[in-house]
Design a protein around this motif. Structure first.
Motif, mmCIF file in Angstrom:
data_model
loop_
_atom_site.group_PDB
_atom_site.id
_atom_site.type_symbol
_atom_site.label_atom_id
_atom_site.label_comp_id
_atom_site.label_asym_id
_atom_site.label_seq_id
_atom_site.Cartn_x
_atom_site.Cartn_y
_atom_site.Cartn_z
ATOM 1 N N CYS A 164 -1.551 -7.962 -4.277
ATOM 2 C CA CYS A 164 -1.560 -6.912 -5.295
ATOM 3 C C CYS A 164 -0.910 -7.358 -6.594
ATOM 4 O O CYS A 164 -0.810 -6.549 -7.546
ATOM 5 C CB CYS A 164 -0.849 -5.668 -4.768
ATOM 6 S SG CYS A 164 -1.659 -4.917 -3.332
ATOM 7 N N GLU A 210 12.802 -10.257 -3.011
ATOM 8 C CA GLU A 210 11.512 -9.749 -2.526
ATOM 9 C C GLU A 210 11.576 -9.445 -1.027
ATOM 10 O O GLU A 210 11.074 -8.412 -0.570
ATOM 11 C CB GLU A 210 10.415 -10.770 -2.812
ATOM 12 C CG GLU A 210 10.095 -10.942 -4.287
ATOM 13 C CD GLU A 210 9.011 -11.984 -4.502
ATOM 14 O OE1 GLU A 210 8.476 -12.500 -3.491
ATOM 15 O OE2 GLU A 210 8.691 -12.280 -5.671
ATOM 16 N N ASN A 266 1.880 -7.734 -0.983
ATOM 17 C CA ASN A 266 2.400 -7.645 -2.344
ATOM 18 C C ASN A 266 1.866 -8.786 -3.211
ATOM 19 O O ASN A 266 1.574 -8.598 -4.396
ATOM 20 C CB ASN A 266 3.926 -7.672 -2.323
ATOM 21 C CG ASN A 266 4.511 -6.403 -1.727
ATOM 22 O OD1 ASN A 266 3.845 -5.358 -1.680
ATOM 23 N ND2 ASN A 266 5.733 -6.479 -1.239
ATOM 24 N N LYS A 291 2.313 -8.223 -6.990
ATOM 25 C CA LYS A 291 3.672 -7.692 -7.084
ATOM 26 C C LYS A 291 4.674 -8.679 -6.481
ATOM 27 O O LYS A 291 5.469 -8.330 -5.611
ATOM 28 C CB LYS A 291 3.774 -6.348 -6.367
ATOM 29 C CG LYS A 291 2.854 -5.281 -6.924
ATOM 30 C CD LYS A 291 2.973 -3.999 -6.118
ATOM 31 C CE LYS A 291 2.049 -2.916 -6.659
ATOM 32 N NZ LYS A 291 2.122 -1.663 -5.864
#
Length: 627
Positions: A201, A155, A198, A203
């Motif tokens: 969201c 990530e 992220n 993700k």
């Protein structure tokens, strides 16, 4: 030299005491032993004179008394000293704690930063290695996950590639060392903001803890725990004070309670209360301005607002302007750092509170609940608030004192911010009764020699004001008997003569605080009378000879000078004119015409066979209209 010898002597005594305690199965820290040595030396009952050199017998007696005191684990006075030593060696205010945490983080990142900034990759493999190190730096700097978690590393790598692709490594390595370090910090903030976005969201970001929610739950719990500790020590302090007052009023009660060390227990619980109040005030968990919970709620609102603004800016766009989104990512990173700081402070407060609780266990050993209940039968227990309310209607009459200055709320600016002596306790009750009664400023604050004193009653104020120096000395003597009062009542300025001994060891620096001082300077004339120095004086005979020869040689020299016409009265001049304008005008027109060229021929000019000359003129010029 004398201070150095004294410090060495104290160091030897401390070592012997620690060895003696160790042989008896009791470990004692160097700072605690130094504290106990000062306590035994100051106690008037031990007949030690700090102004004289200790004999060998004095040293042996001192060691024996210190060992006995250290092994008496049921003595509240020793527990108070241990608590004071622990707090002074472990406590740090908000700024110091955050600064230390930042220093530790910088030290942990220093090897990684050094490897990155000192690298000069030339081939693709070396560039990939530098990029992996940058990923490690970003991950360690943000604290959003473990570097050993492969999913977290992926990530972070994906977030870094969106703002710093691997092809930029060549440009990065060409920068200066300082520029590289700054860019690494910027990249860490950007990637942190991207990871948080992220996570919002959905993700990724499963390893990122929800710090705002954790703080919202942990702060009330920590505050409740500290409040419970304060309530416990308040109850004990009120009960001990009531028992001590009953001892002063009834001789039978005095004989009954004299073996319970109530004064030492009272001083112990008052010190515990003072430390808890310091933790609350310094870390803003309770203040007039804002609480820590309110600060966290404010940051949560800012975080949500910034996140919403970032969502509106991005809106599933393929590409966005970096000037719009990068500042928002940085803002998210800064807010998250604030959450992490609050977590650090909360953890520190919780740990300090838990560690201080161990010192409160001695009260349950000295006074079980049944014993304390039986001792309090027939005794009226008053809280500090009740004592203050009882004296709210009384006030000192200023006209009764001619040479004393009294301060009152309506006549004094910043009345609530005055620095009160003895930690706000009654200045009369400490030395006379050995009690720490809360002072009531509404009665009147006595200002004596630039120091302010409060009292628990009008009568105590009048008695103290008649001879302040007498009662101040009584308080000092009481602090010598119970050395834990020096820190509880903030009496360090009264024991300045022990400073050289304290300076000999860094370990016991908490005993002697520096005296408040001010910067001052004076200036005097270097030479009051006009200077009489002859600058041309020479003591060297050969120097005088050299000057004489030089003067004799100059007498036969002539200096000539001349001036030419070109240089006479010459000076630099400058003028300023307007530059010519580019302007053109037309005054005529060029034109042309074409006319026939005359062609005339004459015939017969040379004569002929006849005597008469006959000339014939032939005009071959064309007409004008034929051209």
């Amino acid at each position: 030299m004398a201070c150095r010898r004294a410090g060495s002597r104290i160091g030897d005594i401390v070592r012997e005491i620690r060895q003696e305690c160790a042989t008896r199965g009791h470990a004692a820290s160097e700072t605690l032993v130094a504290f106990v040595v000062k306590a035994v030396v100051l106690d008037p009952g031990n007949d030690f004179n700090v102004d004289q050199t200790f004999t060998k017998k004095d040293v042996q007696d001192l060691i024996q008394l210190c060992v006995t005191k250290l092994l008496d684990t049921t003595n509240p006075s020793l527990s108070t000293m241990k608590m004071q030593v622990y707090f002074d060696t472990n406590y740090a205010n908000r700024a110091e704690l955050l600064s230390e945490q930042h220093r530790v983080l910088e030290g942990r990142l220093a090897p990684v930063v050094r490897d990155i900034t000192d690298s000069h990759p030339r081939v693709q493999e070396e560039m990939e290695n530098v990029y992996r190190k940058i990923v490690s730096y970003v991950l360690l700097s943000s604290g959003l996950g473990s570097p050993t978690d492969i999913e977290v590393v992926r990530e972070v790598t994906a977030a870094l590639q969106s703002v710093f692709p691997q092809t930029e490594v060549i440009t990065f390595t060409s920068l200066s060392k300082k520029s590289k370090e700054q860019q690494l910090k910027n990249l860490a903030m950007l990637v942190t903001g991207i990871q948080l976005y992220n996570k919002e969201c959905g993700k990724g970001g499963s390893s990122i803890d929800d710090l705002p929610a954790i703080l919202s739950e942990a702060i009330p719990s920590a505050t409740w725990m500290v409040d419970e500790g304060l309530n416990t020590c308040h109850t004990l302090a009120h009960q001990y004070t009531a028992l001590l007052e009953s001892m002063l009023e009834d001789l039978h009660r005095y004989v009954q309670l004299s073996s319970f060390k109530l004064k030492e227990a009272l001083f112990h619980v008052r010190q515990y209360e003072a430390f808890l109040c310091i933790l609350l005030l310094r870390f803003s968990f309770q203040s007039d301005a804002i609480t820590s919970a309110q600060e966290v709620e404010k940051m949560k609102v800012q975080f949500a607002t910034t996140m919403e603004q970032l969502k509106n800016t991005v809106q599933n766009k393929v590409s966005t302007d970096t000037k719009e989104v990068f500042p928002l990512f940085v803002a998210l990173s800064n807010l998250w750092t604030s959450f992490q700081n609050e977590m650090l402070l909360l953890s520190f407060l919780t740990n300090m509170t838990n560690d201080l609780q161990q010192f409160l266990e001695i009260h349950s050993q000295l006074f079980t609940e049944e014993v304390l209940t039986s001792l309090l039968e027939g005794v009226t227990v008053k809280s500090d608030e009740e004592r203050i309310r009882e004296t709210m209607g009384t006030r000192v009459n200023v006209s009764d004192f001619k040479n004393q200055e009294w301060l009152f709320p309506e006549t004094t600016d910043n009345f609530d911010q005055l620095l009160i002596q003895y930690h706000g306790f009654c200045a009369h009750a400490i030395g006379v009764k050995g009690l720490t009664l809360p002072g009531n400023p509404a009665i009147g604050i006595l200002k004596h020699k630039e120091r302010c004193y409060v009292f628990s009653s009008k009568e105590a104020a009048y008695i103290f004001a008649q001879d302040p120096e007498k009662f101040i000395q009584l308080n000092i003597e009481k602090a010598k008997e119970h050395i834990e009062l020096i820190q509880l009542l903030e009496l360090h300025h009264q024991f300045e003569y022990l400073a050289p001994y304290a300076q000999a060891r860094n370990a016991d620096k908490y005993l002697m605080k520096p005296t408040t001082k001010c910067d001052s300077s004076t200036q005097t004339d270097t030479h009051i009378l006009p200077p009489t120095i002859v600058t041309s004086y020479e003591w060297n005979e050969w120097e005088l000879r050299r000057k004489a020869l030089k003067l004799a040689n100059l007498r036969r020299k002539i200096t000539h000078a001349m001036q030419t016409d070109l240089s006479h009265m010459r000076r630099e001049n400058s003028t300023q004119v307007y530059l010519p304008k580019d302007v053109s005008t037309q005054t005529k027109r060029d034109n042309s015409s074409n006319v026939p060229r005359p062609q005339i021929f004459l015939k017969g000019l040379r004569g002929g066979s006849t005597p008469t000359t006959h000339m014939v003129k032939v005009d071959l010029t064309r007409a004008a209209d034929e051209t």
